[in-house]
Scaffold this motif. Structure first.
Motif, PDB file in Angstrom:
ATOM      1  N   UNK A 121       0.822  -1.205   0.000  1.00 49.82           N
ATOM      2  CA  UNK A 121       0.000   0.000   0.000  1.00 49.82           C
ATOM      3  C   UNK A 121       0.862   1.263   0.000  1.00 49.82           C
ATOM      4  N   UNK A 122       1.976   1.244   0.725  1.00 51.30           N
ATOM      5  CA  UNK A 122       2.868   2.403   0.772  1.00 51.30           C
ATOM      6  C   UNK A 122       3.428   2.720  -0.613  1.00 51.30           C
ATOM      7  N   UNK A 123       3.769   1.680  -1.364  1.00 46.43           N
ATOM      8  CA  UNK A 123       4.296   1.882  -2.730  1.00 46.43           C
ATOM      9  C   UNK A 123       3.254   2.533  -3.612  1.00 46.43           C
ATOM     10  N   UNK A 124       1.983   2.077  -3.487  1.00 44.89           N
ATOM     11  CA  UNK A 124       0.916   2.662  -4.306  1.00 44.89           C
ATOM     12  C   UNK A 124       0.705   4.124  -3.941  1.00 44.89           C
ATOM     13  N   UNK A 125       0.748   4.419  -2.622  1.00 48.10           N
ATOM     14  CA  UNK A 125       0.559   5.804  -2.197  1.00 48.10           C
ATOM     15  C   UNK A 125       1.682   6.694  -2.724  1.00 48.10           C
ATOM     16  N   UNK A 126       2.885   6.171  -2.695  1.00 50.97           N
ATOM     17  CA  UNK A 126       4.026   6.958  -3.201  1.00 50.97           C
ATOM     18  C   UNK A 126       3.891   7.232  -4.694  1.00 50.97           C
ATOM     19  N   UNK A 127       3.447   6.219  -5.441  1.00 53.55           N
ATOM     20  CA  UNK A 127       3.269   6.412  -6.894  1.00 53.55           C
ATOM     21  C   UNK A 127       2.171   7.433  -7.181  1.00 53.55           C
ATOM     22  N   UNK A 128       1.066   7.367  -6.359  1.00 48.93           N
ATOM     23  CA  UNK A 128      -0.003   8.351  -6.534  1.00 48.93           C
ATOM     24  C   UNK A 128       0.508   9.756  -6.233  1.00 48.93           C
ATOM     25  N   UNK A 129       1.289   9.851  -5.154  1.00 49.07           N
ATOM     26  CA  UNK A 129       1.830  11.165  -4.794  1.00 49.07           C
ATOM     27  C   UNK A 129       2.733  11.722  -5.895  1.00 49.07           C
ATOM     28  N   UNK A 130       3.532  10.854  -6.490  1.00 49.38           N
ATOM     29  CA  UNK A 130       4.413  11.285  -7.577  1.00 49.38           C
ATOM     30  C   UNK A 130       3.618  11.762  -8.785  1.00 49.38           C
ATOM     31  N   UNK A 131       2.488  11.074  -9.061  1.00 47.84           N
ATOM     32  CA  UNK A 131       1.649  11.485 -10.203  1.00 47.84           C
ATOM     33  C   UNK A 131       1.009  12.839  -9.924  1.00 47.84           C
ATOM     34  N   UNK A 132       0.600  13.042  -8.656  1.00 46.83           N
ATOM     35  CA  UNK A 132       0.015  14.324  -8.293  1.00 46.83           C
ATOM     36  C   UNK A 132       1.046  15.459  -8.460  1.00 46.83           C
ATOM     37  N   UNK A 133       2.276  15.189  -8.023  1.00 48.73           N
ATOM     38  CA  UNK A 133       3.334  16.193  -8.178  1.00 48.73           C
ATOM     39  C   UNK A 133       3.565  16.508  -9.653  1.00 48.73           C
ATOM     40  N   UNK A 134       3.624  15.460 -10.486  1.00 45.81           N
ATOM     41  CA  UNK A 134       3.830  15.665 -11.921  1.00 45.81           C
ATOM     42  C   UNK A 134       2.694  16.470 -12.533  1.00 45.81           C
ATOM     43  N   UNK A 135       1.453  16.172 -12.058  1.00 42.63           N
ATOM     44  CA  UNK A 135       0.297  16.896 -12.575  1.00 42.63           C
ATOM     45  C   UNK A 135       0.311  18.350 -12.116  1.00 42.63           C
ATOM     46  N   UNK A 136       0.710  18.549 -10.848  1.00 44.36           N
ATOM     47  CA  UNK A 136       0.700  19.897 -10.270  1.00 44.36           C
ATOM     48  C   UNK A 136       1.667  20.829 -11.009  1.00 44.36           C
ATOM     49  N   UNK A 137       2.831  20.315 -11.400  1.00 42.85           N
ATOM     50  CA  UNK A 137       3.855  21.167 -12.014  1.00 42.85           C
ATOM     51  C   UNK A 137       4.051  20.855 -13.498  1.00 42.85           C
ATOM     52  N   UNK A 138       2.967  20.456 -14.165  1.00 44.86           N
ATOM     53  CA  UNK A 138       3.102  20.082 -15.573  1.00 44.86           C
ATOM     54  C   UNK A 138       3.453  21.257 -16.478  1.00 44.86           C
ATOM     55  N   UNK A 139       3.263  22.483 -15.968  1.00 40.85           N
ATOM     56  CA  UNK A 139       3.599  23.667 -16.776  1.00 40.85           C
ATOM     57  C   UNK A 139       4.911  24.312 -16.348  1.00 40.85           C
ATOM     58  N   UNK A 140       5.586  23.737 -15.380  1.00 46.79           N
ATOM     59  CA  UNK A 140       6.888  24.269 -14.971  1.00 46.79           C
ATOM     60  C   UNK A 140       7.051  24.302 -13.468  1.00 46.79           C
ATOM     61  N   UNK A 141       8.290  24.172 -13.032  1.00 41.40           N
ATOM     62  CA  UNK A 141       8.616  24.169 -11.606  1.00 41.40           C
ATOM     63  C   UNK A 141       8.936  25.583 -11.119  1.00 41.40           C
ATOM     64  N   UNK A 142       8.370  25.995  -9.976  1.00 45.22           N
ATOM     65  CA  UNK A 142       8.812  27.254  -9.366  1.00 45.22           C
ATOM     66  C   UNK A 142      10.252  27.097  -8.863  1.00 45.22           C
ATOM     67  N   UNK A 143      10.984  28.170  -8.891  1.00 42.13           N
ATOM     68  CA  UNK A 143      12.379  28.119  -8.461  1.00 42.13           C
ATOM     69  C   UNK A 143      12.519  27.675  -7.008  1.00 42.13           C
ATOM     70  N   UNK A 144      11.551  28.061  -6.172  1.00 47.99           N
ATOM     71  CA  UNK A 144      11.654  27.717  -4.753  1.00 47.99           C
ATOM     72  C   UNK A 144      11.460  26.227  -4.503  1.00 47.99           C
ATOM     73  N   UNK A 145      10.864  25.500  -5.479  1.00 44.84           N
ATOM     74  CA  UNK A 145      10.603  24.067  -5.296  1.00 44.84           C
ATOM     75  C   UNK A 145      11.600  23.175  -6.035  1.00 44.84           C
ATOM     76  N   UNK A 146      12.565  23.772  -6.747  1.00 47.67           N
ATOM     77  CA  UNK A 146      13.497  22.959  -7.535  1.00 47.67           C
ATOM     78  C   UNK A 146      14.335  22.069  -6.624  1.00 47.67           C
ATOM     79  N   UNK A 147      14.808  22.618  -5.519  1.00 46.11           N
ATOM     80  CA  UNK A 147      15.641  21.838  -4.603  1.00 46.11           C
ATOM     81  C   UNK A 147      14.873  20.644  -4.042  1.00 46.11           C
TER      82      UNK A 147
END
Length: 864
Positions: free
Chosen positions: A1-27
């Protein structure tokens, strides 16, 4: 279940920044990427999310404020550097995505959508951050991990090709030995051909954006040269496309750069032999298995290759080890093939312009090769070919040079370019001072022909003066200098005609020496030719003197040009062996009646000032122990030298003009020199004892060297002390003489000043007398009593001036005029009676004798 949650979280991150990363979040994003990379090693499911997040890094970063780019620069540069480190992940998909993201840094298109309240960073921001983080160096090191994976390797090379467009990235790549790594990939297996093109493209970028020497040093290993050779041969034999031929020429340029490096094993690898055989295969027609089956076309790429091959031959000719290689492959006959009049192109498929360019290039290369292959040069009758070719160059045969190439500069519409490079060939072989070459030239009438060409060039120069025609004239003068030097018969051949040609060069307008076209070099060449071709031949010397050549040399010397004085003084010293020369020097006069002796003394003072010789404010000797020592000599430490090595004191005589000035003044004599001031006489006293001072310097230097290594015995030390004191005594004697000269001058100045003062006093006194006389005159005219008083004084003075003794039967005439009606005394004209009335005569009838007797009346009285 932890692996599935991590994959979902990664997809959400990819969706959230699909138009570009803010400089403050690059690190933060890079931290996530590193965690995902660790997961990929164990769980393949994280590969796709990792690629999606890496893809986000390729999009333009976004900022809220203008200062964000600067504020987050350190964090972003480290993050991009970490992106390169993800190449360690053993996943082809991840590695390719990293390369794609890096390539997207160079995408200048603005993003379609932006996060609310954000704006994209500047176009070159990511590129600067990649440079700051050292991404290029990381990707070069990553080549080792993808070495056996062609697709991944090509993507890495594509990314490096983009990165290598800036100098900073190229320097980072060179730190990781990029040049040698890429060279080894040139002959890798790749059906698409991209590996070769991309690797060579990066090499070119490295050569253009970094130090060529550093790149060449990395490519100079035997493995790299072999790889370069194999790829070149492959393209040469089987590359039929336009791009293949272009790439072949690019690699040939790299090979030329390697040939310039003595450490590169071009000869050991056989690459040099291949290139030389290619360069001469068409002209020399020597069967060589290395070029068997090769068929050159007459395309632009093959034309460029032909020129590049000629250039390789020129580069190899600088390596003495390549002499045998060039000889065996028929380089000399191949280059001489082009030394012939341009009647028809040698190859029917070359255009006239192309053939002329190849011809000029070949002759230019011949100038480099000929000194290395002198025996082959002579056996090929090269001198004959060149003289015939030069005869065509000055002939009237119509020829319209294209002048399109570098070597054809200045030759458009004529044959000047061919003449220029042919003379360079002769100059290169004559500079060897090989008597066999020089005799071969002279036996074919080279001196007479070179003089004719020099006249032709001089006439051309009158029409239009440019750097090329001046270079041609300078080369001709140099050739004549070398051929005639130390050979009396050749000087006789030069004599009359040669002197007539030299005189206009020595009469050159001094203003032209600063033109920058080469007049300075031309004048020096003419003076060198005068020294070598005229001096020593009495016929030529006398003719030069007859043409007032000495006066022209002294006119040049009067310019006081540093680079001319030494050679002109040397020529004059040599000319003084001719007994007629001294009189020509003595009668010369420059501006403001400048004499030769005064000019020489001025040059001496100028030279001593530049040398830093110590003199007092009157020009007298300030240091009697070392009267000639320069500032450099005084700083020089005592260095014991072997007996066969000349000491600094001896070498110094050749490094300045003082010895030559002394020699000339010895010829002119030190007594009764016209036009010298007292200051000149002070300097002349030093010059007169130059040899004495120089001998003293040598002994002093010898004494110092002996004390450094030995202790002289008492008798030797006493002798050295006596010599040293004798030298100082001469110095004191000269100082005394200088003081005497200055005192005489001071005394003469005082006398001259007294004479001038006496003249001024006399003038002032005369003005006083005139003024007083004028006042007395005014007084007499305005005051009658003063006039009477003046009359009385005048009468008294007249009376006092008369003789007191009475002359028997003498007649006295009054000096005043009776009945005078003026208020001034009588003038200089006085009317007197010539004959008394008692005796009778023509003036006896009047008191004042105003009437003169006529000739008839006098004659009548005589008749009576």
């Amino acid at each position: 279940d932890l692996e599935k949650e991590q994959l979902k979280a990664l997809k959400k991150v990819a969706k959230r920044f699909e138009h570009g990363l803010p400089l403050k979040d690059v690190e933060q994003m890079i931290r996530i990427l590193n965690l995902c990379a660790e997961k990929v090693n164990k769980q393949a499911a994280f590969t796709e999310p990792l690629c999606e997040l890496i893809q986000l890094c390729g999009l333009p970063f976004q900022k809220k404020r203008l200062s964000d780019e600067t504020s987050y620069s350190v964090a972003v540069s480290k993050a991009i550097a970490q992106l390169g480190c993800l190449m360690r992940v053993p996943s082809s998909q991840v590695r390719i995505q990293i390369c794609k993201s890096v390539i997207s840094f160079y995408n200048t298109e603005p993003p379609r959508k932006l996060l609310s309240g954000y704006q994209p960073t500047s176009a070159g921001y990511k590129i600067r951050m990649a440079e700051l983080g050292g991404l290029a160096e990381t990707l070069v090191l990553a080549l080792a991990q993808v070495e056996n994976h062609l697709t991944e390797k090509l993507w890495v090379l594509k990314a490096l090709q983009h990165l290598s467009t800036t100098g900073e990235n190229c320097r980072l790549m060179m730190k990781a030995q990029a040049a040698s790594r890429l060279c080894l990939y040139l002959n890798g297996v790749d059906p698409s051909g991209q590996l070769l093109f991309r690797s060579s493209g990066i090499l070119w970028n490295l050569l253009e954006n970094t130090s060529k020497e550093e790149v060449v040093n990395q490519l100079s290993s035997l493995e790299c040269v072999h790889a370069l050779k194999e790829v070149f041969v492959e393209l040469l034999m089987h590359g039929f496309r336009h791009c293949d031929r272009q790439l072949r020429n690019d690699l040939l340029v790299i090979a030329t750069l390697l040939a310039e490096n003595p450490a590169a094993p071009m000869i050991e690898s056989g690459f040099a032999e291949l290139l030389v055989a290619l360069a001469t295969s068409t002209e020399a027609k020597i069967p060589n298995p290395l070029v068997k089956g090769l068929k050159l076309t007459y395309s632009d790429e093959d034309f460029e290759m032909k020129k590049l091959l000629f250039n390789v031959v020129a580069v190899l000719s600088k390596d003495p080890r390549a002499g045998e290689l060039l000889n065996e492959n028929g380089v000399m006959p191949a280059l001489l093939h082009y030394v012939k009049p341009n009647q028809k192109p040698a190859f029917q498929d070359w255009s006239v312009a192309q053939y002329e360019e190849l011809q000029l290039h070949a002759i230019a290369v011949l100038a480099s090769v000929a000194p290395l292959l002198v025996d082959k040069y002579l056996s090929s009758q090269a001198n004959t070919l060149l003289l015939v070719f030069l005869e065509w160059c000055v002939g009237q045969d119509p020829f319209f040079g294209q002048g399109n190439s570098f070597h054809g500069t200045g030759g458009r519409g004529g044959k000047l370019a061919q003449m220029r490079y042919s003379l360079r060939v002769l100059r290169s072989v004559v500079s060897l001072y090989d008597e066999a070459v020089n005799m071969n030239l002279c036996d074919q009438g080279a001196i007479s022909q070179l003089l004719d060409i020099l006249k032709y060039a001089a006439n051309k120069s009158k029409e239009k003066e440019d750097a090329i025609i001046l270079e041609i004239q300078a080369d001709l003068l140099f050739l004549l200098s070398v051929l005639c030097e130390n050979d009396l018969h050749r000087k006789d051949l030069f004599s009359y005609e040669g002197v007539d040609v030299l005189i206009p060069f020595i009469q050159m307008d001094p203003k032209k020496l600063q033109s920058g076209l080469g007049h300075n070099r031309l004048l020096l060449s003419a003076l060198d030719c005068l020294w070598s071709c005229v001096i020593g031949c009495y016929v030529a010397e006398d003719y030069f003197l007859e043409k007032q050549g000495i006066s022209l040399l002294l006119d040049l010397l009067a310019l006081k040009k540093k680079n001319l004085c030494n050679i002109i003084l040397g020529i004059l010293v040599e000319f003084c062996d001719n007994p007629e020369t001294v009189s020509h020097i003595s009668i010369w006069r420059g501006e403001k009646d400048l004499t030769a002796a005064k000019l020489l003394i001025q040059l001496w003072r100028q030279e001593e000032m530049e040398l830093g010789v110590k003199r007092d404010r009157y020009g007298k000797i300030a240091d009697v122990k070392r009267p000639l020592a320069s500032s450099f000599q005084k700083q020089q430490k005592v260095i014991p030298l072997p007996a066969h090595c000349p000491s600094f004191t001896i070498v110094e005589t050749a490094e300045n003009i003082r010895a030559k000035i002394y020699s000339l003044l010895c010829k002119l004599g030190f007594q009764s020199l016209p036009g010298l001031s007292a200051k000149d006489c002070v300097t002349l006293a030093i010059i007169q004892h130059y040899i004495d001072f120089k001998v003293g310097e040598v002994w002093s230097e010898l004494y110092a060297e002996l004390k450094e290594e030995f202790k002289p015995v008492a008798s030797d030390e006493e002798a050295l002390e006596v010599i040293s004191k004798a030298s100082e005594g001469i110095g004191r004697k000269v100082v005394a003489l200088q003081t005497e000269v200055l005192e005489k001058q001071h005394h003469q100045e005082i006398q001259d000043e007294e004479k001038v003062y006496a003249k001024v006093q006399a003038v002032c006194k005369q003005r006083e007398i005139v003024n007083k006389s004028w006042k007395n005159f005014l007084t007499r005219t305005s005051n009658y009593e003063a006039l009477k008083k003046a009359k009385r004084l005048q009468d008294k003075s007249i009376e006092a001036s008369r003789s007191k003794s009475k002359i028997r039967n003498g007649v006295f005439h009054p000096t005043d005029i009776k009945g005078l009606g003026t208020t001034i005394g009588s003038g200089h004209l006085v009317t007197i009676q010539s004959t008394p009335q008692l005796i009778g005569g023509p003036l006896a009838l009047t008191d004042l004798a105003l009437r003169k007797p006529s000739a008839c009346e006098g004659a009548f009285k005589k008749t009576k």
